[in-house]
Design a protein around this motif. Structure first.
Motif, PDB file in Angstrom:
ATOM      1  N   GLU A 108      36.872  40.429  47.353  1.00  0.00           N
ATOM      2  CA  GLU A 108      35.997  39.576  48.148  1.00  0.00           C
ATOM      3  C   GLU A 108      34.622  40.218  48.338  1.00  0.00           C
ATOM      4  N   HIS A 109      34.609  41.544  48.503  1.00  0.00           N
ATOM      5  CA  HIS A 109      33.327  42.231  48.662  1.00  0.00           C
ATOM      6  C   HIS A 109      32.509  42.173  47.372  1.00  0.00           C
ATOM      7  N   LEU A 110      33.161  42.376  46.232  1.00  0.00           N
ATOM      8  CA  LEU A 110      32.436  42.304  44.958  1.00  0.00           C
ATOM      9  C   LEU A 110      31.920  40.898  44.693  1.00  0.00           C
ATOM     10  N   GLN A 111      32.681  39.899  45.100  1.00  0.00           N
ATOM     11  CA  GLN A 111      32.214  38.528  44.917  1.00  0.00           C
ATOM     12  C   GLN A 111      30.977  38.218  45.770  1.00  0.00           C
ATOM     13  N   SER A 112      30.842  38.882  46.904  1.00  0.00           N
ATOM     14  CA  SER A 112      29.722  38.599  47.803  1.00  0.00           C
ATOM     15  C   SER A 112      28.452  39.367  47.441  1.00  0.00           C
ATOM     16  N   LEU A 113      28.508  40.268  46.463  1.00  0.00           N
ATOM     17  CA  LEU A 113      27.324  41.036  46.083  1.00  0.00           C
ATOM     18  C   LEU A 113      26.351  40.164  45.298  1.00  0.00           C
ATOM     19  N   SER A 114      25.132  40.632  45.211  1.00  0.00           N
ATOM     20  CA  SER A 114      24.069  39.842  44.566  1.00  0.00           C
ATOM     21  C   SER A 114      24.250  39.819  43.054  1.00  0.00           C
ATOM     22  N   LEU A 115      23.584  38.862  42.417  1.00  0.00           N
ATOM     23  CA  LEU A 115      23.611  38.776  40.955  1.00  0.00           C
ATOM     24  C   LEU A 115      22.932  39.972  40.311  1.00  0.00           C
ATOM     25  N   ARG A 116      21.932  40.522  40.988  1.00  0.00           N
ATOM     26  CA  ARG A 116      21.263  41.712  40.453  1.00  0.00           C
ATOM     27  C   ARG A 116      22.241  42.870  40.314  1.00  0.00           C
ATOM     28  N   HIS A 117      23.108  43.020  41.324  1.00  0.00           N
ATOM     29  CA  HIS A 117      24.104  44.092  41.246  1.00  0.00           C
ATOM     30  C   HIS A 117      25.055  43.857  40.075  1.00  0.00           C
ATOM     31  N   HIS A 118      25.519  42.618  39.903  1.00  0.00           N
ATOM     32  CA  HIS A 118      26.459  42.327  38.817  1.00  0.00           C
ATOM     33  C   HIS A 118      25.792  42.453  37.445  1.00  0.00           C
ATOM     34  N   SER A 119      24.489  42.240  37.380  1.00  0.00           N
ATOM     35  CA  SER A 119      23.800  42.418  36.108  1.00  0.00           C
ATOM     36  C   SER A 119      23.670  43.892  35.741  1.00  0.00           C
ATOM     37  N   ARG A 120      23.681  44.766  36.735  1.00  0.00           N
ATOM     38  CA  ARG A 120      23.570  46.203  36.474  1.00  0.00           C
ATOM     39  C   ARG A 120      24.934  46.870  36.313  1.00  0.00           C
ATOM     40  N   MET A 121      25.935  46.337  36.954  1.00  0.00           N
ATOM     41  CA  MET A 121      27.264  46.945  36.932  1.00  0.00           C
ATOM     42  C   MET A 121      28.115  46.280  35.858  1.00  0.00           C
ATOM     43  N   PRO A 122      28.634  47.050  34.887  1.00  0.00           N
ATOM     44  CA  PRO A 122      29.497  46.463  33.858  1.00  0.00           C
ATOM     45  C   PRO A 122      30.752  45.838  34.467  1.00  0.00           C
ATOM     46  N   VAL A 123      31.208  44.768  33.857  1.00  0.00           N
ATOM     47  CA  VAL A 123      32.393  44.082  34.371  1.00  0.00           C
ATOM     48  C   VAL A 123      33.618  44.988  34.316  1.00  0.00           C
ATOM     49  N   GLU A 125      33.750  48.173  34.693  1.00  0.00           N
ATOM     50  CA  GLU A 125      33.731  49.134  35.793  1.00  0.00           C
ATOM     51  C   GLU A 125      34.186  48.487  37.095  1.00  0.00           C
ATOM     52  N   ALA A 126      33.781  47.238  37.317  1.00  0.00           N
ATOM     53  CA  ALA A 126      34.249  46.517  38.511  1.00  0.00           C
ATOM     54  C   ALA A 126      35.759  46.323  38.470  1.00  0.00           C
ATOM     55  N   VAL A 127      36.287  46.012  37.296  1.00  0.00           N
ATOM     56  CA  VAL A 127      37.735  45.861  37.152  1.00  0.00           C
ATOM     57  C   VAL A 127      38.440  47.180  37.422  1.00  0.00           C
ATOM     58  N   TYR A 128      37.843  48.287  36.957  1.00  0.00           N
ATOM     59  CA  TYR A 128      38.443  49.599  37.195  1.00  0.00           C
ATOM     60  C   TYR A 128      38.462  49.916  38.690  1.00  0.00           C
ATOM     61  N   ARG A 129      37.396  49.557  39.404  1.00  0.00           N
ATOM     62  CA  ARG A 129      37.367  49.794  40.844  1.00  0.00           C
ATOM     63  C   ARG A 129      38.493  49.040  41.542  1.00  0.00           C
ATOM     64  N   GLU A 202      37.292  57.565  32.868  1.00  0.00           N
ATOM     65  CA  GLU A 202      38.190  56.406  32.817  1.00  0.00           C
ATOM     66  C   GLU A 202      37.434  55.125  33.140  1.00  0.00           C
ATOM     67  N   SER A 203      36.516  55.196  34.106  1.00  0.00           N
ATOM     68  CA  SER A 203      35.727  54.017  34.439  1.00  0.00           C
ATOM     69  C   SER A 203      34.863  53.583  33.258  1.00  0.00           C
ATOM     70  N   ARG A 204      34.229  54.536  32.603  1.00  0.00           N
ATOM     71  CA  ARG A 204      33.406  54.201  31.437  1.00  0.00           C
ATOM     72  C   ARG A 204      34.261  53.647  30.303  1.00  0.00           C
ATOM     73  N   LEU A 205      35.427  54.234  30.110  1.00  0.00           N
ATOM     74  CA  LEU A 205      36.309  53.754  29.046  1.00  0.00           C
ATOM     75  C   LEU A 205      36.769  52.325  29.316  1.00  0.00           C
ATOM     76  N   THR A 206      37.116  52.021  30.562  1.00  0.00           N
ATOM     77  CA  THR A 206      37.523  50.663  30.900  1.00  0.00           C
ATOM     78  C   THR A 206      36.389  49.669  30.672  1.00  0.00           C
ATOM     79  N   ALA A 207      35.163  50.064  31.067  1.00  0.00           N
ATOM     80  CA  ALA A 207      34.014  49.188  30.850  1.00  0.00           C
ATOM     81  C   ALA A 207      33.766  48.953  29.363  1.00  0.00           C
ATOM     82  N   ARG A 208      33.861  50.017  28.555  1.00  0.00           N
ATOM     83  CA  ARG A 208      33.643  49.878  27.119  1.00  0.00           C
ATOM     84  C   ARG A 208      34.721  48.999  26.482  1.00  0.00           C
TER      85      ARG A 208
END
Length: 217
Positions: A108-123, A125-129, A202-208
């Protein structure tokens, strides 16, 4: 962060209280487990008279003492295993609920973040979090703080019993503590940096991997 964690854990106070109660029972039973062997050596085979409560329960004969000690030892073992089973079940269920609810809050917190944040953060990495980092609270509390606390309680109780039996032997048992402390400190310093690097990789590997699979179509 500490205040947020405490507020978050208030909803689980009954489960955590039950877990603490089972841990206390486990410590008490673990301390009582060597008693049947001591009773056999001291009273059944030795010349030491049993206490008054044991005489009232088992009678005046050594055969009765032995039968009482065997039955008491079996009852202690059954009770200890039952407490262990209950502790494992409550520990597992509480851990799953903690991780599930924290993962939902993170989502829910990730969904409420701005589009700018999602454009900078790989998907990826968010899944890994969501997948990996959500379990850290359960590991810190149920696999770290609580076991460490009750292990310390067990150590103090065992040391008190050993002091009553033989103070010199209890003092000798403390000589290992400085070496154990030095080893734990050295391991913690070296493992912390490596663990942080491992999670970053691991986070980078998941994003890749996520980017690669998303680009296949």
């Amino acid at each position: 962060m500490l205040a947020w964690s405490w507020t978050y854990l208030v909803a689980y106070r009954w489960r955590l209280g039950l877990l603490a109660l089972l841990s206390c029972a486990e410590v008490a039973l673990r301390v009582a487990l060597p008693w049947p062997m001591k009773a056999v050596v001291d009273h059944v085979l030795g010349a030491t008279a049993p206490p008054a409560w044991m005489l009232q329960a088992a009678g005046p004969t050594r055969e009765g003492w032995l039968a009482f000690v065997v039955i008491a030892g079996m009852a202690l073992q059954v009770a200890h295993q039952a407490v262990l089973m209950g502790h494992t079940r409550v520990h597992t269920v509480t851990g799953h609920h903690l991780t599930r609810d924290l993962r939902q809050r993170l989502f829910e917190h990730l969904q409420s973040l701005s589009l700018r944040h999602h454009s900078r953060m790989p998907v990826g990495e968010a899944v890994y979090r969501l997948q990996a980092d959500a379990g850290f609270l359960e590991q810190l509390l149920l696999r770290g703080a609580l076991p460490l606390t009750f292990s310390a309680v067990t150590l103090v109780v065992m040391f008190g019993i050993l002091m009553r039996i033989n103070p010199l032997l209890a003092a000798v048992s403390l000589t290992v503590l400085p070496f154990l402390y030095i080893w734990i400190r050295w391991s913690a310093v070296h493992l912390r940096s490596r663990a942080e690097r491992t999670h970053a990789l691991e986070s980078r590997l998941t994003a890749r991997l996520h980017e690669s699979f998303a680009a296949i179509r």
